[in-house]
Design a protein around this motif. Sequence first.
Motif, short mmCIF file in Angstrom:
data_model
loop_
_atom_site.label_atom_id
_atom_site.label_comp_id
_atom_site.label_asym_id
_atom_site.label_seq_id
_atom_site.Cartn_x
_atom_site.Cartn_y
_atom_site.Cartn_z
N THR A 1 0.83 -1.20 0.00
CA THR A 1 0.00 0.00 0.00
C THR A 1 0.86 1.25 0.00
OG1 THR A 1 -0.16 -0.07 2.42
CG2 THR A 1 -1.92 -1.13 1.17
N THR B 1 3.53 0.43 14.26
CA THR B 1 2.86 1.09 13.16
C THR B 1 3.77 2.17 12.62
OG1 THR B 1 1.66 2.39 14.83
CG2 THR B 1 0.45 0.62 13.74
N THR C 1 -3.67 -0.39 8.83
CA THR C 1 -3.12 0.37 7.72
C THR C 1 -2.02 1.33 8.19
OG1 THR C 1 -5.03 1.87 7.95
CG2 THR C 1 -5.10 0.23 6.19
N ASN C 2 -0.96 1.40 7.39
CA ASN C 2 0.16 2.31 7.62
C ASN C 2 0.27 3.25 6.43
OD1 ASN C 2 1.29 1.16 10.14
ND2 ASN C 2 1.64 -0.64 8.87
N SER C 3 0.55 4.53 6.70
CA SER C 3 0.51 5.52 5.62
C SER C 3 1.83 6.20 5.31
CB SER C 3 -0.52 6.61 5.98
OG SER C 3 -0.08 7.35 7.11
N SER D 1 0.83 -2.18 4.69
CA SER D 1 -0.19 -2.40 5.71
C SER D 1 -0.18 -3.87 6.05
CB SER D 1 -1.56 -1.95 5.19
OG SER D 1 -1.56 -0.56 4.92
#
Length: 372
Positions: free
Chosen positions: A16, A325, A345-347, A358
């Motif tokens: 992602t 995270t 989820t990681n951004s 993610s």
Amino acid sequence: MKMADTTMDCIQELDTSGARAAEVFEHAGTRYLVVPQLAEDIAGQPAQMTLGNSDVDALVYRWEGESFVEHARLSVPGGEDAEFFRIGERAFLATASLRTGSGPYALDTHSTIFELVDGRFDVFQRIATSAAKQWIHFEIGPRHFLALAQGVTHGDTPLAPGAESCIYEWNGERFEKLQTVRSGWGYNWAFFEVDGQKLLAYADHAVPSQLLRWNGNSFEPFQELEGKSGRAFRFFETEGSTWLAFACLHDDTVLYRWSDGRFVQHQVLSGPGGREFDWIATPDGGRLVQVNFLHGTREAPIPRLQSTVLRMTKGRMEPVAEFPTSGGTDASFFEAEGRRYMVVTNSLSGEVRFRTPSRVYRLDFPADKEPA
């Protein structure tokens, strides 16, 4: 990883980029995961969380065996959120777009509601939005609502008309605006009922976050909350009491308890960094998952943090697990084939790049097996 009574095993990493949310749902016999993505890295561009190319897709996965495989991609530029809901026999997915472009950026764009038809995600309605962050769907009797958190303001500058956070209602054919909410930099919602009152919690970064109460026709102010940079809420009940967790990015993340017709602060859960929650109901009282985003500033962020799983013990929330995270944005719990799982989820990577995986975890709570 294991700490006290909770075990988390990472079983899959998802490729992602700037992932901002995880929405897991079942439709027509298939389990889906939708991951909106904010942006992708641009070669040669400096590492900065406000840059990148936002003309990207939301990823749609389907569950096969014990992993997710890519199923489709949806045009959701600058993706921040995805909310699945049903109206009668129909199924919808509301998505929020923060911005478009790759510099300069446009915050005034549209966010798309898709309808699921024969396994497809068809465009159903496009709504004009400004820096959209999150949708939430809820019902009051036969009425269906979608609340939209949006807007970006600095200081005391008022939002332009149409940029305020607002609430839409289903009119039988589409969603139309019902009312606006006092807002500056909207982020999140939670709808719940307590002591017969229908409350809508609204988190805002720039103005005080608040609880709104349904009066039969609209939502009116009910309680203003302390703390700045509001990000998210989670309502839950355990140990015979009613609780509301409130995450803040630059202030403490706190736990409120319902008492004498209002919420009173009960416990500080952590310092700055809070972003999102999930609640996992279990026979031994449940677990609160707190996802932490970053420390520092937008100009100098520190995205690699530890997020936590907490359990209520004699009136206090205590950590029972930690998991890493990197610009963490969301957690979504689900059960499949008798096992428990959670998507996180990681951004943002430690190097302040959007491409960061993610993760899908398998969860185990040995305490569930203990006699009541």
